[in-house]
Motif scaffolding. Structure first.
Motif, PDB file in Angstrom:
ATOM      1  N   ALA A 294       0.827  -1.210   0.000  1.00 14.75           N
ATOM      2  CA  ALA A 294       0.000   0.000   0.000  1.00 14.75           C
ATOM      3  C   ALA A 294       0.861   1.259   0.000  1.00 14.75           C
ATOM      4  CB  ALA A 294      -0.933  -0.018   1.208  1.00 14.75           C
ATOM      5  N   ILE A 295       1.923   1.263   0.820  1.00 12.36           N
ATOM      6  CA  ILE A 295       2.798   2.439   0.885  1.00 12.36           C
ATOM      7  C   ILE A 295       3.572   2.609  -0.406  1.00 12.36           C
ATOM      8  CG2 ILE A 295       4.819   3.399   2.061  1.00 12.36           C
ATOM      9  CD1 ILE A 295       3.732   2.114   4.643  1.00 12.36           C
ATOM     10  N   ALA A 296       4.086   1.514  -0.955  1.00 22.12           N
ATOM     11  CA  ALA A 296       4.836   1.591  -2.211  1.00 22.12           C
ATOM     12  C   ALA A 296       3.961   2.083  -3.354  1.00 22.12           C
ATOM     13  CB  ALA A 296       5.422   0.221  -2.548  1.00 22.12           C
ATOM     14  N   CYS A 297       2.673   1.801  -3.286  1.00 22.13           N
ATOM     15  CA  CYS A 297       1.748   2.223  -4.346  1.00 22.13           C
ATOM     16  C   CYS A 297       1.179   3.621  -4.107  1.00 22.13           C
ATOM     17  CB  CYS A 297       0.612   1.205  -4.484  1.00 22.13           C
ATOM     18  SG  CYS A 297       1.155  -0.402  -5.120  1.00 22.13           S
ATOM     19  N   GLY A 298       1.658   4.295  -3.054  1.00 22.68           N
ATOM     20  CA  GLY A 298       1.306   5.699  -2.902  1.00 22.68           C
ATOM     21  C   GLY A 298       0.638   6.114  -1.613  1.00 22.68           C
ATOM     22  N   ASN A 299       0.375   5.187  -0.688  1.00 25.39           N
ATOM     23  CA  ASN A 299      -0.246   5.602   0.564  1.00 25.39           C
ATOM     24  C   ASN A 299       0.745   6.422   1.392  1.00 25.39           C
ATOM     25  OD1 ASN A 299      -0.935   5.096   3.649  1.00 25.39           O
ATOM     26  ND2 ASN A 299      -2.812   4.849   2.459  1.00 25.39           N
ATOM     27  N   THR A 300       0.258   7.480   2.016  1.00 24.94           N
ATOM     28  CA  THR A 300       1.133   8.392   2.767  1.00 24.94           C
ATOM     29  C   THR A 300       0.889   8.361   4.266  1.00 24.94           C
ATOM     30  OG1 THR A 300      -0.398  10.276   2.611  1.00 24.94           O
ATOM     31  CG2 THR A 300       1.148   9.952   0.774  1.00 24.94           C
ATOM     32  N   GLY A 303      -0.601  11.577   5.141  1.00 25.11           N
ATOM     33  CA  GLY A 303       0.332  12.657   4.817  1.00 25.11           C
ATOM     34  C   GLY A 303       1.601  12.671   5.643  1.00 25.11           C
ATOM     35  N   ILE A 304       1.699  11.787   6.623  1.00 28.27           N
ATOM     36  CA  ILE A 304       2.874  11.778   7.503  1.00 28.27           C
ATOM     37  C   ILE A 304       4.141  11.447   6.719  1.00 28.27           C
ATOM     38  CG2 ILE A 304       3.980  10.586   9.435  1.00 28.27           C
ATOM     39  CD1 ILE A 304       1.198  10.221  10.648  1.00 28.27           C
ATOM     40  N   LEU A 305       4.072  10.432   5.860  1.00 25.90           N
ATOM     41  CA  LEU A 305       5.271   9.954   5.183  1.00 25.90           C
ATOM     42  C   LEU A 305       5.799  10.935   4.138  1.00 25.90           C
ATOM     43  CD1 LEU A 305       4.428   6.167   4.670  1.00 25.90           C
ATOM     44  CD2 LEU A 305       5.714   7.248   6.523  1.00 25.90           C
ATOM     45  N   THR A 306       4.944  11.804   3.628  1.00 24.09           N
ATOM     46  CA  THR A 306       5.394  12.748   2.603  1.00 24.09           C
ATOM     47  C   THR A 306       5.627  14.158   3.153  1.00 24.09           C
ATOM     48  OG1 THR A 306       3.063  13.073   1.999  1.00 24.09           O
ATOM     49  CG2 THR A 306       4.365  11.518   0.670  1.00 24.09           C
ATOM     50  N   HIS A 307       5.462  14.330   4.459  1.00 23.53           N
ATOM     51  CA  HIS A 307       5.759  15.628   5.069  1.00 23.53           C
ATOM     52  C   HIS A 307       7.246  15.935   4.888  1.00 23.53           C
ATOM     53  CE1 HIS A 307       6.355  18.697   8.189  1.00 23.53           C
ATOM     54  NE2 HIS A 307       5.052  18.913   8.103  1.00 23.53           N
ATOM     55  N   GLN A 308       7.580  17.196   4.731  1.00 21.23           N
ATOM     56  CA  GLN A 308       8.971  17.570   4.456  1.00 21.23           C
ATOM     57  C   GLN A 308       9.925  17.057   5.535  1.00 21.23           C
ATOM     58  OE1 GLN A 308      10.037  21.756   4.544  1.00 21.23           O
ATOM     59  NE2 GLN A 308      11.515  21.460   2.904  1.00 21.23           N
ATOM     60  N   ALA A 309       9.531  17.160   6.798  1.00 25.26           N
ATOM     61  CA  ALA A 309      10.401  16.695   7.877  1.00 25.26           C
ATOM     62  C   ALA A 309      10.631  15.186   7.780  1.00 25.26           C
ATOM     63  CB  ALA A 309       9.790  17.052   9.231  1.00 25.26           C
ATOM     64  N   SER A 310       9.592  14.444   7.402  1.00 16.12           N
ATOM     65  CA  SER A 310       9.744  12.993   7.238  1.00 16.12           C
ATOM     66  C   SER A 310      10.714  12.671   6.110  1.00 16.12           C
ATOM     67  CB  SER A 310       8.378  12.355   6.947  1.00 16.12           C
ATOM     68  OG  SER A 310       7.465  12.593   7.989  1.00 16.12           O
ATOM     69  N   CYS A 311      10.595  13.405   5.009  1.00 17.84           N
ATOM     70  CA  CYS A 311      11.488  13.178   3.874  1.00 17.84           C
ATOM     71  C   CYS A 311      12.925  13.542   4.207  1.00 17.84           C
ATOM     72  CB  CYS A 311      11.004  13.965   2.660  1.00 17.84           C
ATOM     73  SG  CYS A 311       9.430  13.368   2.002  1.00 17.84           S
ATOM     74  N   LEU A 312      13.115  14.600   5.018  1.00 15.86           N
ATOM     75  CA  LEU A 312      14.463  14.958   5.462  1.00 15.86           C
ATOM     76  C   LEU A 312      15.042  13.870   6.354  1.00 15.86           C
ATOM     77  CD1 LEU A 312      13.952  18.749   6.249  1.00 15.86           C
ATOM     78  CD2 LEU A 312      15.395  17.798   4.443  1.00 15.86           C
ATOM     79  N   LEU A 313      14.207  13.309   7.225  1.00 12.90           N
ATOM     80  CA  LEU A 313      14.644  12.202   8.068  1.00 12.90           C
ATOM     81  C   LEU A 313      15.035  11.004   7.198  1.00 12.90           C
ATOM     82  CD1 LEU A 313      14.904  11.448  11.114  1.00 12.90           C
ATOM     83  CD2 LEU A 313      12.632  10.417  10.928  1.00 12.90           C
TER      84      LEU A 313
END
Length: 389
Positions: A294-300, A303-313
């Protein structure tokens, strides 16, 4: 507060996200652009959960209970289950590359050079820190013949974890994370054969010979050093192969992005963590695979996983994964060296998490990033050398 309490997790995680955001601005680190932002965000949380897993292990280690899984099912899952998801990420990304290369072919030299420039610079830095710790603990005295010392250091270059200078438990200096890199390289060297078998991707005879030889070497490494649950660990990669075949389908993406899917992911993860001691059994393995698909196909995850801070982590996740063990060793073994109350232990873990974000941002900026940027230059150098030969 209990040493395995979950109460500190969210506050520490929020603090980490604030710190990484501030430090990234100072070091001019920006989130990497790509198709799979959810995957990028997921990486960071997985690496941080591994840090928490080992931080709890250190509490009980200082209590004299040995280097064993924490007496908490949740914190036990933070380690192996997070690494299992790392394996799925690897399989998904590289199988996606194989699928994309069906028509135009794949530059195998660039693929392997990119792995070397991505993994080895930071790994070399970690190894230098490991040798520094060994030197300090042994008071810079040679306790084994020099050829043996060099042989054991060479073993670490092949992602083995032999004792160095007769120091038992050398691997605990880095929290024993090196085993996963051996499995990753085993997977990388299997790719030419998967490419031919599933996608009829062709490679040169030299590529097959090189990959086959390295595949045999890493099979030996794993059989000799990491035989425990080896087949189960390798099978986890299959969970990442599945979404590579369906991630590009619009209908699948719509289903994956729905908020009900986010709820289902959280329920499956809770079910897995609360009712199964590990992920290496059919039911938890299927649950984890469904979550990853589900996550690989676009679930976020709302929105937590695509938040800028998450991406920086996620950007510094490799540094977090490799460096956290050394930091925990320095703080809890060299500096403290004694059992702590749970409250003081969690205070130290909180401070360690802040230091870890700063250190890993620096290692990413000045070790990882230059290595990644050097891929094309290294590839041209290798090609020039091969042509001269």
């Amino acid at each position: 507060m209990s040493p395995v309490s979950l109460l500190p997790v969210v506050p520490i995680l929020l603090l980490v996200l604030v710190v990484i955001t501030l430090v990234s601005k100072l070091l001019h680190i920006t989130p990497q652009e790509g198709r799979y932002k959810s995957i990028d965000g997921l990486r960071g949380y997985l690496a941080f959960f591994v840090f928490l897993h080992h931080a709890v292990i250190w509490y009980f280690f200082l209590q004299g209970r040995g280097w064993t899984a924490p007496p908490s099912q949740v914190y036990s899952h933070f380690g192996p289950t997070s690494v299992s998801l790392f394996f799925m990420i690897t399989a998904f990304l590289f199988f996606s590359k194989l699928m994309a290369a069906k028509q135009k072919g794949l530059d195998w030299l660039k693929l392997y050079v990119s792995r070397l420039t991505r993994i080895l610079p930071l790994y070399g830095f970690m190894l230098l820190l490991l040798l520094l710790m060994v030197g300090i603990l042994s008071k810079w005295m040679l306790k084994e013949p020099l050829p043996d010392l060099l042989l054991h250091i060479g073993g670490w270059l092949l992602f083995m974890e032999p004792a160095i200078n007769r120091m038992g438990g050398t691997r605990f200096i880095v929290a024993g994370v090196v085993w996963s890199l051996a499995f990753e390289w085993l997977f990388y060297f299997s790719l030419p054969f998967w490419g031919w078998l599933l996608f009829r991707l062709k490679a040169t005879a030299v590529t097959y010979l090189f990959a086959g030889l390295m595949l045999l070497i890493f099979i030996w490494v794993i059989q000799y050093f990491y035989p425990y649950n080896a087949l189960a660990r390798m099978s986890v990669f299959a969970g990442g192969m599945v979404p590579a075949f369906i991630a590009g389908k619009p209908q699948v993406q719509r289903i994956a992005a729905h908020w009900l899917t986010s709820v289902a992911i959280l329920l499956l993860l809770c079910f897995t963590v609360l009712f199964f001691p590990h992920v290496f059994a059919p039911v938890p393995y299927v649950c984890l695979t469904l979550c990853f698909i589900a996550i690989a196909c676009g679930n976020t995850l709302f929105g937590i996983l695509t938040h800028q801070a998450s991406c920086l982590l996620g950007q510094i996740s490799y540094s977090i994964y490799l460096i956290h063990g050394v930091l925990l060793f320095v703080v809890f073994y060299l500096c403290i060296g004694k059992a702590l109350t749970p409250q003081i232990h969690w205070l130290m873990v909180t401070l360690c998490s802040v230091v870890l974000m700063v250190v890993c941002s620096l290692t990413y900026r000045f070790i990882e990033r230059p290595g990644i940027d050097a891929t094309d230059t290294v590839k041209r150098t290798v090609m020039h050398y091969l042509e001269d030969e």
